[in-house]
Scaffold this motif. Sequence first.
Motif, PDB file in Angstrom:
ATOM      1  N   GLY A 304       0.809  -1.211   0.000  1.00  0.00           N
ATOM      2  CA  GLY A 304       0.000   0.000   0.000  1.00  0.00           C
ATOM      3  C   GLY A 304       0.840   1.257   0.000  1.00  0.00           C
ATOM      4  N   LYS A 305       1.923   1.255   0.778  1.00  0.00           N
ATOM      5  CA  LYS A 305       2.809   2.418   0.837  1.00  0.00           C
ATOM      6  C   LYS A 305       3.545   2.616  -0.486  1.00  0.00           C
ATOM      7  N   ASN A 306       3.931   1.515  -1.128  1.00  0.00           N
ATOM      8  CA  ASN A 306       4.610   1.617  -2.425  1.00  0.00           C
ATOM      9  C   ASN A 306       3.689   2.214  -3.488  1.00  0.00           C
ATOM     10  N   LEU A 307       2.418   1.810  -3.485  1.00  0.00           N
ATOM     11  CA  LEU A 307       1.470   2.362  -4.442  1.00  0.00           C
ATOM     12  C   LEU A 307       1.312   3.863  -4.225  1.00  0.00           C
ATOM     13  N   CYS A 308       1.197   4.286  -2.986  1.00  0.00           N
ATOM     14  CA  CYS A 308       1.094   5.714  -2.670  1.00  0.00           C
ATOM     15  C   CYS A 308       2.334   6.465  -3.166  1.00  0.00           C
ATOM     16  N   ASP A 309       3.509   5.917  -2.902  1.00  0.00           N
ATOM     17  CA  ASP A 309       4.763   6.564  -3.304  1.00  0.00           C
ATOM     18  C   ASP A 309       4.864   6.718  -4.820  1.00  0.00           C
ATOM     19  N   ILE A 310       4.445   5.695  -5.558  1.00  0.00           N
ATOM     20  CA  ILE A 310       4.463   5.752  -7.021  1.00  0.00           C
ATOM     21  C   ILE A 310       3.578   6.882  -7.533  1.00  0.00           C
ATOM     22  N   ILE A 311       2.406   7.046  -6.926  1.00  0.00           N
ATOM     23  CA  ILE A 311       1.461   8.067  -7.394  1.00  0.00           C
ATOM     24  C   ILE A 311       1.951   9.471  -7.068  1.00  0.00           C
ATOM     25  N   ILE A 312       2.321   9.720  -5.815  1.00  0.00           N
ATOM     26  CA  ILE A 312       2.651  11.095  -5.423  1.00  0.00           C
ATOM     27  C   ILE A 312       3.999  11.545  -5.979  1.00  0.00           C
ATOM     28  N   ASN A 313       4.883  10.591  -6.279  1.00  0.00           N
ATOM     29  CA  ASN A 313       6.187  10.951  -6.843  1.00  0.00           C
ATOM     30  C   ASN A 313       6.277  10.693  -8.342  1.00  0.00           C
ATOM     31  N   ASN A 314       5.141  10.301  -8.935  1.00  0.00           N
ATOM     32  CA  ASN A 314       5.059  10.097 -10.389  1.00  0.00           C
ATOM     33  C   ASN A 314       6.153   9.163 -10.896  1.00  0.00           C
ATOM     34  N   ARG A 315       6.364   8.070 -10.180  1.00  0.00           N
ATOM     35  CA  ARG A 315       7.392   7.102 -10.575  1.00  0.00           C
ATOM     36  C   ARG A 315       6.883   6.228 -11.713  1.00  0.00           C
ATOM     37  N   LYS A 316       7.731   5.990 -12.688  1.00  0.00           N
ATOM     38  CA  LYS A 316       7.379   5.155 -13.834  1.00  0.00           C
ATOM     39  C   LYS A 316       8.395   4.023 -13.922  1.00  0.00           C
ATOM     40  N   GLU A 317       8.134   2.938 -13.209  1.00  0.00           N
ATOM     41  CA  GLU A 317       9.080   1.827 -13.160  1.00  0.00           C
ATOM     42  C   GLU A 317       8.373   0.575 -12.679  1.00  0.00           C
ATOM     43  N   LYS A 318       9.088  -0.520 -12.742  1.00  0.00           N
ATOM     44  CA  LYS A 318       8.592  -1.787 -12.211  1.00  0.00           C
ATOM     45  C   LYS A 318       9.383  -2.104 -10.949  1.00  0.00           C
ATOM     46  N   ILE A 319       8.690  -2.374  -9.867  1.00  0.00           N
ATOM     47  CA  ILE A 319       9.389  -2.669  -8.619  1.00  0.00           C
ATOM     48  C   ILE A 319       8.879  -3.980  -8.037  1.00  0.00           C
ATOM     49  N   GLU A 320       9.741  -4.637  -7.288  1.00  0.00           N
ATOM     50  CA  GLU A 320       9.365  -5.851  -6.565  1.00  0.00           C
ATOM     51  C   GLU A 320       9.008  -5.469  -5.138  1.00  0.00           C
ATOM     52  N   ASN A 321       7.858  -5.913  -4.689  1.00  0.00           N
ATOM     53  CA  ASN A 321       7.438  -5.589  -3.331  1.00  0.00           C
ATOM     54  C   ASN A 321       8.207  -6.433  -2.321  1.00  0.00           C
ATOM     55  N   GLU A 322       8.420  -5.882  -1.133  1.00  0.00           N
ATOM     56  CA  GLU A 322       9.118  -6.606  -0.084  1.00  0.00           C
ATOM     57  C   GLU A 322       8.285  -7.807   0.388  1.00  0.00           C
ATOM     58  N   PHE A 323       8.977  -8.827   0.905  1.00  0.00           N
ATOM     59  CA  PHE A 323       8.309 -10.006   1.452  1.00  0.00           C
ATOM     60  C   PHE A 323       9.055 -10.450   2.700  1.00  0.00           C
ATOM     61  N   TYR A 324       8.483 -11.417   3.410  1.00  0.00           N
ATOM     62  CA  TYR A 324       9.146 -11.902   4.613  1.00  0.00           C
ATOM     63  C   TYR A 324       8.720 -13.348   4.908  1.00  0.00           C
ATOM     64  N   PHE A 325       9.553 -14.021   5.699  1.00  0.00           N
ATOM     65  CA  PHE A 325       9.201 -15.333   6.246  1.00  0.00           C
ATOM     66  C   PHE A 325       9.033 -15.172   7.733  1.00  0.00           C
ATOM     67  N   ALA A 326       7.882 -15.547   8.263  1.00  0.00           N
ATOM     68  CA  ALA A 326       7.626 -15.445   9.698  1.00  0.00           C
ATOM     69  C   ALA A 326       7.634 -16.838  10.303  1.00  0.00           C
ATOM     70  N   GLN A 327       8.618 -17.108  11.129  1.00  0.00           N
ATOM     71  CA  GLN A 327       8.740 -18.401  11.806  1.00  0.00           C
ATOM     72  C   GLN A 327       7.869 -18.369  13.065  1.00  0.00           C
ATOM     73  N   ARG A 328       6.856 -19.252  13.111  1.00  0.00           N
ATOM     74  CA  ARG A 328       5.950 -19.288  14.242  1.00  0.00           C
ATOM     75  C   ARG A 328       5.755 -20.736  14.718  1.00  0.00           C
ATOM     76  N   SER A 329       4.738 -20.981  15.513  1.00  0.00           N
ATOM     77  CA  SER A 329       4.644 -22.247  16.265  1.00  0.00           C
ATOM     78  C   SER A 329       4.374 -23.466  15.408  1.00  0.00           C
ATOM     79  N   THR A 330       3.841 -23.290  14.177  1.00  0.00           N
ATOM     80  CA  THR A 330       3.409 -24.463  13.400  1.00  0.00           C
ATOM     81  C   THR A 330       4.558 -25.155  12.645  1.00  0.00           C
TER      82      THR A 330
END
Length: 331
Positions: A304-330
């Motif tokens: 959501g923050k990346n989409l906002c940044d692209i619009i307000i800064n008029n960015r014209k590019e392709k970006i990869e969104n951040e991801f994560y692995f969350a180690q939990r009880s299962t």
Amino acid sequence: MEFNLNKKMPLYKSVVQSIIENIKKGILKTDDKLPSINELQSSLNVSRDTVIKSLYELRELGYIVSVPGKGFYILTNDVKHKYHILLIMDTMRPYKEVFYKSFVDSIGERALVDVHFHYHNLKLFKRLIEDNAGNYTHYAIMPFFDNDISDIIKNIPQEKIILVDGDLPRENNYTSIVQPFYHQTYSSLVKALPDLRKYNSFKISIHREFQFTPNSIIKGYVDFCNDYGFKYEICDPLNDEDIVKGAAYLVVSDVCMVRVMEKAYSNNWELGKDIGLIGFDDTPIRKILNRGVSVISTDFEKLGKNLCDIIINNRKEKIENEFYFAQRSTL
């Protein structure tokens, strides 16, 4: 109406600003009808094309609406927003809700955001595009994983489109934010490797009839298994006999996750010890279910923050969104 044209800016922009000033001052109110194109042309002493271009921009910004056969009307007196955005999502799942809230909170009063859903229905999507072409400054679209929408969106100026959480299958110049599914899957499983070694087998569960699964997720899983000595097994769909004690599961759909957990509970198997479970895409409920379900997930708040940044800064590019692995009880 009062017209004070600024000669330092393009003429059509000056007309736009002049009409906005009339709205701010309350001279023009919601539902008021604007003078006709011919009347504006005469009053402003500008060309017809300039008037039309100005009205189209005001419509895109969400200040006016066109009624066929009647003319243009004031839609709102809210002049705080700079952008008028059509957000077309596929569905509203819990993790998409995280994305939506993050985007709306980030863009704030700078934009008026209208939300629609295509539900993976091409006919519905086509109608949404056709009905709203020319009405917005930006079109943020979640595309289809398994269908090319290029022909449907081709009549909207490319610079106004942002593809969110996906891209088109053919090479293109659209601005986009994508999930790097292969790298996301492979690298997350490497992080989970010490815990995966506890189990006799490691299976991936998908359910194509219920939920589309990108091939790059499956390839990331298969390559990981081949590189680290696991025998890969793809369950599509996941049947009761596929769920056994001593195995770990990477599950893409909620349906498959529930099946694994139900089988574990009914047999008194301890998740994270007798049977392992990794989900795909994080949700608030997965953070607390069974003291937390291990997940591989894109960062939907960051999306959501990346989409906002692209619009307000008029960015014209392709970006990869951040991801994560969350180690939990299962696991």
